[in-house]
Every structure is written in C-alpha cells, then in structure tokens.
Design an enzyme around this catalytic site. Structure first.
Site, PDB file in Angstrom:
ATOM      1  N   GLY A   1      15.956 -18.487  18.849  1.00  0.00           N
ATOM      2  CA  GLY A   1      15.039 -18.353  20.012  1.00  0.00           C
ATOM      3  C   GLY A   1      14.836 -19.619  21.063  1.00  0.00           C
TER       4      GLY A   1
ATOM      5  CD  GLU B   1       9.725 -21.392  17.018  1.00  0.00           C
ATOM      6  OE1 GLU B   1      10.840 -21.253  17.655  1.00  0.00           O
ATOM      7  OE2 GLU B   1       9.591 -21.064  16.045  1.00  0.00           O
ATOM      8  CG  ASP B   2      11.250 -18.873  20.570  1.00  0.00           C
ATOM      9  OD1 ASP B   2      10.572 -19.177  19.505  1.00  0.00           O
ATOM     10  OD2 ASP B   2      11.963 -17.857  20.522  1.00  0.00           O
TER      11      ASP B   2
ATOM     12  CG  ASP C   1       3.889 -15.468  16.849  1.00  0.00           C
ATOM     13  OD1 ASP C   1       4.086 -16.060  15.823  1.00  0.00           O
ATOM     14  OD2 ASP C   1       4.778 -14.793  17.433  1.00  0.00           O
TER      15      ASP C   1
ATOM     16  CE  LYS D   1       2.628 -13.665  21.495  1.00  0.00           C
ATOM     17  NZ  LYS D   1       3.254 -12.584  20.918  1.00  0.00           N
TER      18      LYS D   1
ATOM     19  CG  PHE E   1       6.834  -8.305  21.633  1.00  0.00           C
ATOM     20  CD1 PHE E   1       6.827  -9.169  20.270  1.00  0.00           C
ATOM     21  CD2 PHE E   1       8.224  -8.123  22.216  1.00  0.00           C
ATOM     22  CE1 PHE E   1       8.219  -9.509  19.875  1.00  0.00           C
ATOM     23  CE2 PHE E   1       9.233  -8.334  21.441  1.00  0.00           C
ATOM     24  CZ  PHE E   1       9.311  -9.121  20.343  1.00  0.00           C
ATOM     25  CB  VAL E   2       7.091 -12.331  25.918  1.00  0.00           C
ATOM     26  CG1 VAL E   2       5.833 -12.227  26.809  1.00  0.00           C
ATOM     27  CG2 VAL E   2       6.808 -13.459  24.981  1.00  0.00           C
TER      28      VAL E   2
ATOM     29  CG  ASP F   1      15.116 -11.743  19.395  1.00  0.00           C
ATOM     30  OD1 ASP F   1      15.490 -11.051  18.751  1.00  0.00           O
ATOM     31  OD2 ASP F   1      14.232 -12.737  19.055  1.00  0.00           O
TER      32      ASP F   1
ATOM     33  NE  ARG G   1      18.492 -14.315  20.112  1.00  0.00           N
ATOM     34  CZ  ARG G   1      17.550 -14.557  19.443  1.00  0.00           C
ATOM     35  NH1 ARG G   1      16.336 -15.263  20.022  1.00  0.00           N
ATOM     36  NH2 ARG G   1      17.150 -14.172  18.272  1.00  0.00           N
TER      37      ARG G   1
END
Length: 644
Positions: free
Chosen positions: A510, A564-565, A568, A596, A617-618, A624, A630
C-alpha cells in the site's frame, strides 16, 4: 497614430492574458465593419502579425451588400498580406430548420464556420472584435429578457467553441469610440452594414436608443459600469461553479442526486440545475424552468416537470432524472436485438459496440464498458430490455440475484430503471449494461480471448464515481491535496533529520506510491528497505491478525521511519514498532499518509501524518480494495449507501 499604438499595447496585454497560443495560426473574425477591421489592423502591428488568418462569414442575407462586404474583406486581407477564407452559409434555412430567430441562427452558423476554418488550418484560437459597448448592450438585453447572475456574465472574454478551439475577445475593454478615433487617425476604411440601424432587431434598438439614453442620464462611465457588472457576475459564477465541483457533481449524468442539491444554497442549486439541463437540452432553458425544477426537490416521487416539450424531469426519492418525453412514454417491451458477431448495434436511443481485442486489457474504470472472456460466452448474443424475473450471478457476488434487486441496490432511479438493457446468450445474462458483469463471463489470468461490450448512452454510474472490484467509490482527496500532504511531511522530515540519515521502512504494497513521491521530496540522506505486513485480507475491515511475510532487514543503529499508507486500528504499526525497536534501531517513527484516530485500538504515535480521516474505507494512491484500485491517482471513499 498614438491612439493606435496605445490600442496595440492593450490588445497584446489582453491576448496574452487570454492564453493566446505561443505558436500556430490565429484566426480573426472579420465582418468588414469598423470593429473587426480595427482588430485586423491592430493585430498586424502585434507579435502575431505573421500568424494571422482572416475568416469572413457571408450569412446569405442582404444580397449585393453582403457580397460587397466579402469582396472588401478579401481585398483588405490581400493588401495586408494576410491569408483569408470566405465562408457562405444559409441563415434562413437554419432558422427555419431549428425554429430560431434570424440573429440566433446567424450566430450559430458564424461560430460553426469559424471553428471549422480554424480546425482546417490547425488553429487553436479565434479572435473576435467585441468591444465594451457590445458587452454593455448584451448585459442590458439579458436584463430586459430576464436572467440570473450567470446570464449577467454577458460576453465571456474566453470560451471554448469546440473541445480544442477557444474564442477570445481581446478588445472587450476598448470602446467603439476609441476604435473609431484610431481608424480615422490612421486612415483605415471599413464597411457600414445597413442592417445595423434597423431597430426591428433588439440589439440595434438597445444600441441606438436605450444605451444612449442611459449614458445621457449617467454619463459615459455607464458603459464601463455595465461591463464591470458582467465581470462581477463572472467572478460570482466561477465561485459557485468551483463550490459545486468541490462536491463532485457530474452534470453529464442524466440523473442528478438530490442529496447533493439539498446541501447547496438556493442560488448554487439553480446554477447547478442550469448547467445540468444545458448539458443535455439544446433549446434555451429559461429562468422560470430552472425555478420549477429546483422546486421539484420538494415534490412527491413520480412528479414530472416539463423542460421544453421534448424533455421532462422526473422526481425520484434520490434523484432528479432527465428523460426524453418519448422515452418516458415508450413501451418498455422494445424488440430484442440479435447480435450474431462483433459490430455496432443500435436502437432508437442507444447503441452497443461489440469488439474483439488482442492481449490482456488494462480496463479503465468506465461502467459503460464490460470486458468479457470470449471463450465463456456463445454467439449469437441478445441485447434487450430486462424482464421481470431476470436474474444473474454478478461478478464476485454471493449468488444469483434478481435484476430488479441489483438495480435497486445500485440506486438506479426508478424513472430510468426500465430502460436498462442486458446482453445475454443461451446460458443467461452476461452483462447488465452499465452496472454488473456476470461472474461466469469474467476475465482471469487464464483468459486468452477477450470481448469488449460498450453501451451508449450510459444511464449508469455518473462519471464522478469509480467501480473497484464489487463496490462503488466517490471522490474524497484530490491529487493536488495529496501532493500538498506529501510535501508537508517531507518538509518536517527534512527539518527533524537535518544532518542525519533516514532509513525508510516501506510497508508493501500500500505505501509504495506514497514512499516513491516522498523520496523525491526528502533532501536528507536516506536509504529504503521494504517489508510486507498487513492485517487486512480482501475485505474492508481488519482481520485482527498481523501477517509479516519476511524478516526485518538489519536496522541496528539506524534512524528508522516506517512509511505506511494508512493507520486505522494501529495493529500493524504496533507490531512493527516493537520489532524495529527490538532490532537495535537508534530511533523509530511513523510517517503515514492517512490516519484514523477514532478507531485506533493500539497505542501508536503517528509522528508524521498527511491527514486524519474518519472511519471511512478508501482506495487509490496505493490503497487497495481486494487488491484493486491502487493505480488511481486520487483517493476515493466507498459509497456506504450501496449494498454490495
């Protein structure tokens, strides 16, 4: 001559501000009258003097006088060494065919001819000689006719007349008197159009009677005051348009979501409705019609509003839907179309293109196109309206579903639901056009023969949403916002690690896009290592277990920043921070594009974060859903109203 020199300077400044291309021909619309002749002479003294091409449109009116105008313009262009094109059009025929007034028909034909000539000589711009007087007259005409703020913009300084050709008005701040003074001083000759004094035409009446009376009462500044009103209206309209754009509204869709409309102020609602209607309806949409459509937001589902006799707006629970009147009353049991092989097939209101393609496709997220494994379907195919009782197993779906339920879950407006068509073969439905592909027809890594099915028009997902795997996503964070977030994180890293070296530990897959952009903005020495770690499978919630697919690289004594992308629950980050600390790293920090905080279940310190978001959720920009999405260059959020 000094007056002309001053006007040349003003024309150059105006043309540059209107993005006149640095190369290529510049088309000049020259009628032969004072204003357009002055435009040609001024351009001949500009840096673009060797790139000019004169276009004269003969409207087929005024007999010998019009012929003489064309001869004059052609001769003037030859004298000045400028190539020219004379186009003859039939204004009366167009007026009768399209039920237009003579002025409206002439204007439409004029711009069509200008665009056609420009295209033929590879010109990207057409310049016209509209002056501040023309602007003042236009504003007055629209006030008298009845208009909103959008109409008060009057003549736009620059607008596209095709997808690639712009029309500019570099004299829009110059008065007709200034052009007359320059023409007299320089000895320029021009033609007088006798129809310009005929007050039967509304613009002539305003030019010769209304505007002079206002100038007599308010002074010569009155003309400029009216023009400045047009500029102010343009500014206001641009602000509203940008506001609408920020909410991801797509005016090209036949269905307009009432949820979006109701959050807008009333003026913004009317502006959006006007833009939406004018995208699809060719005839003039007046202010009263726009008000009636806006009022329909409060009407009962099923209500209908007539737009122009040809189109109606139908009110549904979640949409205003634009429907052609013959479609709204047509028998939904339209005849089936048999498709024996590839080709283009048409009904009265839509078309289907079936093609074979070579090589594995890289399909864009376009709901109007389906990619099918050709070996899994059998010709002949049938293209038809769906029937009660029709069912299909949608791609990656839980099992067989009724088409009616699929369309309901996809929030398809009831007013157009019956117009949706399907493509089927002897074994059942292959594609619910614009919405769902059958699971059995999907392409896999073993597919060697491909079909594309493309329907038009698409009454499916609007273009401001994308389909990823089996879910729909709407715009969330633009690429420009992402760039600003990455730049801010890089600046902080450059400050905090000045004169030190960073080892970036990139969490795959990610964070790879984020890490790549971050690397180009970090100026301190850095090294990159990668690791695969995730608590997600193919779903949209954490599995509760961290999967690390490889051991950590040697990090002893290093300043480690985990890239990190999105953070959460914090489960993955908590595990990686512990592992990095245990490896003997000198320091460890986290750089995440998104976080988040409301759903963090573990104590994690995200030192560098681009943006905090809610529990949405994105996908996109490396993030992804089930391995897909992606490559999207922006970030999109799942439409939570949809049933998967």
């Amino acid at each position: 001559m000094s007056t002309a020199h001053s006007l040349v300077d003003r024309l150059i400044a105006a043309a540059e501000s209107l993005d006149l291309p640095a190369s290529g021909p510049v088309c000049l619309a020259v009628s032969g009258g004072l204003d357009s002749v002055a435009l040609l002479h001024l351009f001949k003294q500009s840096p673009w003097q060797h790139r000019l091409h004169v276009v004269h449109v003969h409207h087929g009116l005024r007999g010998a006088d019009a012929d003489a105008d064309a001869t004059f313009v052609e001769g003037l262009a030859t004298t000045l060494g400028v190539p020219s094109t004379i186009r003859i059009v039939n204004t009366l025929e167009r007026a009768q065919r399209d039920k237009l007034g003579i002025e409206a028909a002439a204007r439409a034909l004029r711009y069509e001819a200008l665009a056609d000539v420009a295209h033929g000589i590879s010109s990207l711009v057409v310049a016209t000689a509209h002056t501040v007087n023309d602007q003042a007259e236009t504003v007055l005409m629209r006030i008298l006719r009845g208009t909103g703020v959008d109409g008060l913009q009057g003549i736009r300084r620059r607008r596209l007349i095709t997808d690639t050709i712009a029309c500019i008005r570099p004299l829009l701040d110059v008065t007709r008197t200034e052009l007359l003074d320059a023409a007299v001083a320089c000895g320029w000759s021009w033609r007088e159009d006798s129809s310009n004094v005929d007050v039967y035409f509304r613009r002539n009446a305003i030019r010769h009677h209304v505007l002079p009376s206002l100038v007599e009462f308010g002074g010569t500044a009155t003309i400029h005051h009216l023009a400045r009103l047009a500029d102010a209206a343009a500014d206001a309209t641009n602000i509203v348009t940008a506001f609408i754009g920020d909410h991801g509204v797509d005016t090209t869709s036949l269905a307009l979501a009432t949820e979006v409309l109701t959050i807008l102020p009333e003026y913004a609602q009317r502006t959006l409705i006007r833009a939406w209607l004018r995208t699809h309806v060719q005839s003039n949409v007046d202010h009263t019609t726009i008000q009636r459509v806006a009022a329909a937001l409060h009407k009962q589902p099923g209500s209908q509003i007539d737009v122009d006799g040809q189109f109606i707006v139908v009110v549904d629970r979640a949409f205003l839907t634009l429907v052609q009147r013959n479609e709204a009353t047509a028998d939904v049991a339209a005849s089936d179309t048999v498709i024996p092989d590839v080709g283009t097939y048409e009904t009265q209101n839509s078309s289907l293109v079936v093609q074979r393609i070579v090589g594995y496709p890289q399909p864009p997220y376009n709901p109007a196109t389906a990619y099918v494994d050709a070996a899994k379907v059998a010709f002949p195919l049938t293209w038809r309206r769906w029937n009660d009782g029709d069912s299909m197993h949608v791609l990656n779906g839980p099992g067989t579903q009724l088409v009616s339920d699929i369309l309901t879950n996809a929030k398809v407006p009831p007013s157009i639901r019956r117009s949706v068509r399907v493509v089927s073969d002897a074994h059942g439905i292959i594609w619910l056009c614009g919405y769902r592909l059958a699971h059995r027809a999907r392409c896999t890594e073993h597919t060697t023969s491909f079909l594309t099915l493309q329907c038009s028009p698409s009454m499916s997902l609007p273009t401001n949403v994308v389909r990823v795997f089996d879910r729909t996503f709407s715009p969330f964070i633009s690429r420009e916002e992402i760039d600003a977030m990455v730049f801010s994180i890089a600046q902080r890293l450059n400050h905090d690690y000045a004169n030190q070296e960073i080892t970036f530990l990139v969490v795959l897959n990610g964070a790879m896009v984020f890490a790549s952009d971050l690397a180009r903005r970090v100026t301190v020495p850095c090294r990159f290592e990668t690791i695969r770690a995730s608590s997600y499978g193919n779903g949209m919630t954490t599995s509760g277990t961290v999967h690390v697919d490889q051991p950590l690289p040697s990090l002893a004594g290093r300043n480690v920043v985990i890239v990190e992308d999105i953070v959460d629950s914090g489960l993955t980050m908590e595990r990686l921070v512990r592992d990095v600390q245990a490896s003997g790293a000198q320091s460890v920090a986290i750089a995440a594009l998104l976080s988040k905080p409301d759903v963090h279940q573990y104590r994690v310190d995200v030192t560098y974060v681009g943006r905090e978001i809610g529990n949405d959720f994105v996908v996109g920009y490396g993030l992804d859903y089930a391995g897909y999405g992606r490559e999207l260059d922006a970030i999109w959020v799942v439409c939570n109203t949809e049933t998967a």
